[in-house]
Design a protein around this motif. Structure first.
Motif, short mmCIF file in Angstrom:
data_model
loop_
_atom_site.label_atom_id
_atom_site.label_comp_id
_atom_site.label_asym_id
_atom_site.label_seq_id
_atom_site.Cartn_x
_atom_site.Cartn_y
_atom_site.Cartn_z
N SER A 100 0.83 -1.19 0.00
CA SER A 100 0.00 0.00 0.00
C SER A 100 0.87 1.25 0.00
O SER A 100 1.95 1.26 0.60
N LEU A 107 -9.50 3.72 -0.01
CA LEU A 107 -8.06 3.84 0.07
C LEU A 107 -7.46 4.49 -1.19
O LEU A 107 -6.28 4.82 -1.21
N THR A 161 -8.78 9.59 4.47
CA THR A 161 -7.77 9.41 3.42
C THR A 161 -7.78 10.57 2.43
O THR A 161 -6.81 10.74 1.68
#
Length: 374
Positions: free
Chosen positions: A152, A221, A297
């Motif tokens: 990630s 995300l 985020t």
């Protein structure tokens, strides 16, 4: 039926909240770094700096309460591979507010107070960043069980913190005693630059391979793709600021080499940053079309773009190219727009209590992540 509120607003206050402080402080410092000075910009930057400083103070107290009263949850965060990397944000928040205090806040509180505040925050942020840069990868190896396809962009957060120290440390060089102190500070910042750059080069291939082999990130995300811009823009900023600080601090051969290195390194890296910005923006637009809603985020849209503003401004300063000046101005307009949206949505989430409630279970869109207990 409404979701019940948690008994304490501090229980689920994770380290990701420091991203809001970083994203606010960079609006002030990036505005100060711009090669142009539109009317009203200086006053606006001072107001945003004051907001970031106040937000940092409140958050430090709130996080202290979190660790004191909810130690079990705090330890759980460290054991969670999705949350632990955000401890890098704590270091960067300290550094960002410290840098903005010296560059923007000195006009309000005086140069002496600004230098003292920046020295304290830079030292605390650098120490915290070094602990995170070494400690979070250690936890990933020894405690976190991460399956194939779990790479990630969030993994960059701990290792990019030393790069922020490298970019902001040069501002303190003129306030140190001449000779050994100034030279040591400049070379220490180059060392911080190197450790962060090499660590970033280890992580980026894994992140890109994850995208190629496993497809887009989960919707919530997706904004994290902008985090890749952080080490790119911040490293460009760092070499530019170090080139300025090297004059008078390092012996002539090295001081003379610093400025060409800033341009020869920063220009191609800024080119790659613009390429990644286009890719990340396309992925975010795709996520919006598929129903991506607001989450914390979204603050990933702010600080990384801000580092590209300061990087482009540094290149403009060293080359005199008007194209780079307008690039910095265009990126700053994008930064301000992103910050305004993220700040407004965060304020709404705080008032409603949604952002401080227990996180909802999210359907797994990636292979599961297990945590070692031994």
């Amino acid at each position: 039926m409404s979701t019940p509120r948690t008994t304490s607003p501090f229980r689920h206050l994770g380290p990701n909240w420091y991203a809001a402080v970083m994203g606010t402080a960079i609006v002030a410092s990036a505005g100060k770094a711009l090669p142009v000075r539109p009317p009203g910009l200086a006053g606006a930057c001072e107001a945003v700096w004051a907001l970031s400083a106040a937000a940092l103070g409140v958050l430090l107290v709130a996080r202290a309460v979190h660790w004191t009263r909810h130690t079990d949850q705090a330890r759980r965060h460290l054991g969670d591979p999705a949350v632990a990397p955000f401890y890098g944000c704590a270091a960067m928040a300290l550094l960002a507010v410290g840098g903005a205090t010296l560059s923007v806040g000195s006009g309000l509180i005086g140069t002496g107070a600004a230098v003292a505040a920046d020295a304290v925050l830079w030292t605390a942020g650098t120490v915290t960043g070094l602990v995170a840069a070494a400690g979070i990868p250690y936890l990933m190896v020894t405690r976190h069980r991460i399956e194939s396809g779990q790479a990630s962009p969030v993994w960059l957060l701990p290792v990019v913190a030393p790069m922020v120290s490298a970019a902001l440390g040069p501002a303190l060089v003129p306030h140190l005693p001449a000779g050994q102190w100034q030279a040591a500070m400049v070379l220490a910042c180059y060392a911080l630059f190197g450790m962060s750059l090499l660590a970033t080069l280890l992580i980026l291939p894994a992140v890109f391979a994850r995208l190629i082999h496993h497809g887009p990130l989960p919707l919530a995300l997706t904004p994290a793709l902008f985090l890749v811009l952080g080490p790119l823009g911040q490293s460009t900023t760092a070499v530019g600021n170090l080139a300025d600080a090297a004059r008078g601090a390092l012996p002539a051969p090295y001081a003379h080499a610093a400025a060409p290195f800033a341009v020869l390194y920063g220009t191609p890296v800024m080119g790659f940053a613009l390429l990644w910005l286009a890719l990340a923006a396309a992925m975010v637009l795709r996520a919006f079309r598929r129903g991506m809603g607001f989450a914390m985020t979204w603050w990933a849209f702010t600080f990384p773009i801000g580092t590209c503003v300061t990087g482009a401004a540094g290149l403009a300063r060293h080359t005199g190219l008007h194209a780079l000046t307008w690039l910095a101005v265009g990126l700053y307009a994008l930064l301000v727009a992103a910050w305004a949206v993220a700040a407004a949505r965060t304020a709404h989430g705080l008032v409603s209590g949604r952002l401080l409630a227990a996180p909802r279970p999210v359907p797994q869109q990636l292979p599961s992540v297990r945590v070692r207990t031994t």
